[in-house]
Enzyme design. Structure first.
Site: not given
Ligand code: GLP
Length: 244
Positions: A136, A143, A67, A138
């Protein structure tokens, strides 16, 4: 679904990196699906160390990231392009021409989504997809929703994701409100998936994703339907898993 419970963040990162390093030794021209967020940073550090030591090479690897934010310059420190350059691409022997992220600044975003999906297909599909996990549920930026989005698409970020990602920006107002993300269908087409989660804040969503009902309101729960998924969590993130 294989579940690995590592002692801590370092052990989780090394276990995940070993899966990628093994694949690269067996298939030096593998197609990797990559992720951002704080969780995979240790895995990338391990892969950089492996590359420095000559144990693996990225010279023939192709990558596709999950993404990218919309309307954020790629030079911005919070862009996922910047994150990937800083944490991996600038530190290994990868060919920049083999690196792909969705272009969140494309004038025609719908065309960009189709082109991204097509580029993955032309590369032969993704051999291994790395995933983090949003609070959440995702994955990528898919989402919670009323259905599972199939292909790469533009998404409106939820208030909880904007809030979670605000820690990287000067203020919550600076967090982009949209992103381009691979769809759930894109992710599920990867031949292998490795999901990492660390810390007690992820414990509840790890349990709901791995053992709860499969439903689009918990996007990661769809991974239960994939034939080759490895979930690697540290002990804190494993705290809410059923004991058996
Ligand atoms: C963002 C990214 C996700 C990632 C998520 C969790 O939203 N788009 O790909 O998995 O954050 O982030 P973290 O690893 O900092 O908890």
């Amino acid at each position: 679904m294989d579940l690995i419970i590592a002692k801590d963040y370092e052990e989780m990162s090394r276990a995940g990196a070993d899966i990628f390093a093994d694949l690269l030794r067996n298939d030096p021209s593998a197609v990797l699906g990559l992720a951002t967020g704080s969780t995979p940073i240790g895995l990338y550090q391990s892969l950089v160390a492996d590359c420095d030591a000559g144990r693996i090479s990225f010279a023939d690897v192709t990558t596709f990231n999950l993404d990218e934010y919309c309307q954020l310059p790629v030079t911005d420190v919070n862009s996922y392009r910047y994150f990937m350059d800083h944490n991996l691409f600038d530190k290994v022997d990868i060919d920049p021409a083999h690196v792909h992220l969705p272009n969140g600044n494309a004038p025609d975003r719908e065309a960009e989504c189709l082109q991204y999906e097509d580029a993955i297909a032309r590369a032969g599909g993704i051999d291994i997809q790395l995933l983090g996990l949003g609070h959440n549920g995702h994955i990528g930026f898919n989402e919670p929703a009323s259905d599972f989005p199939v292909i790469t698409h533009v998404v409106d970020l939820t208030p909880s994701t904007i809030d979670a990602n605000a820690r990287f920006f000067d203020s919550e107002d600076d967090v982009p409100k949209q992103a381009i993300t691979m769809g759930i269908g894109t992710i599920m087409k990867a031949r292998r998936i490795v999901l990492l989660a660390s810390g007690e804040g992820k414990a509840d969503i790890v349990a709901r994703s791995a053992f709860g009902p499969v439903m689009p309101s918990v996007p990661a729960s769809v991974l239960q339907l994939h034939p080759n998924v490895t979930v690697i969590v540290d002990e804190a993130a494993a705290a809410a898993l059923p004991r058996a």
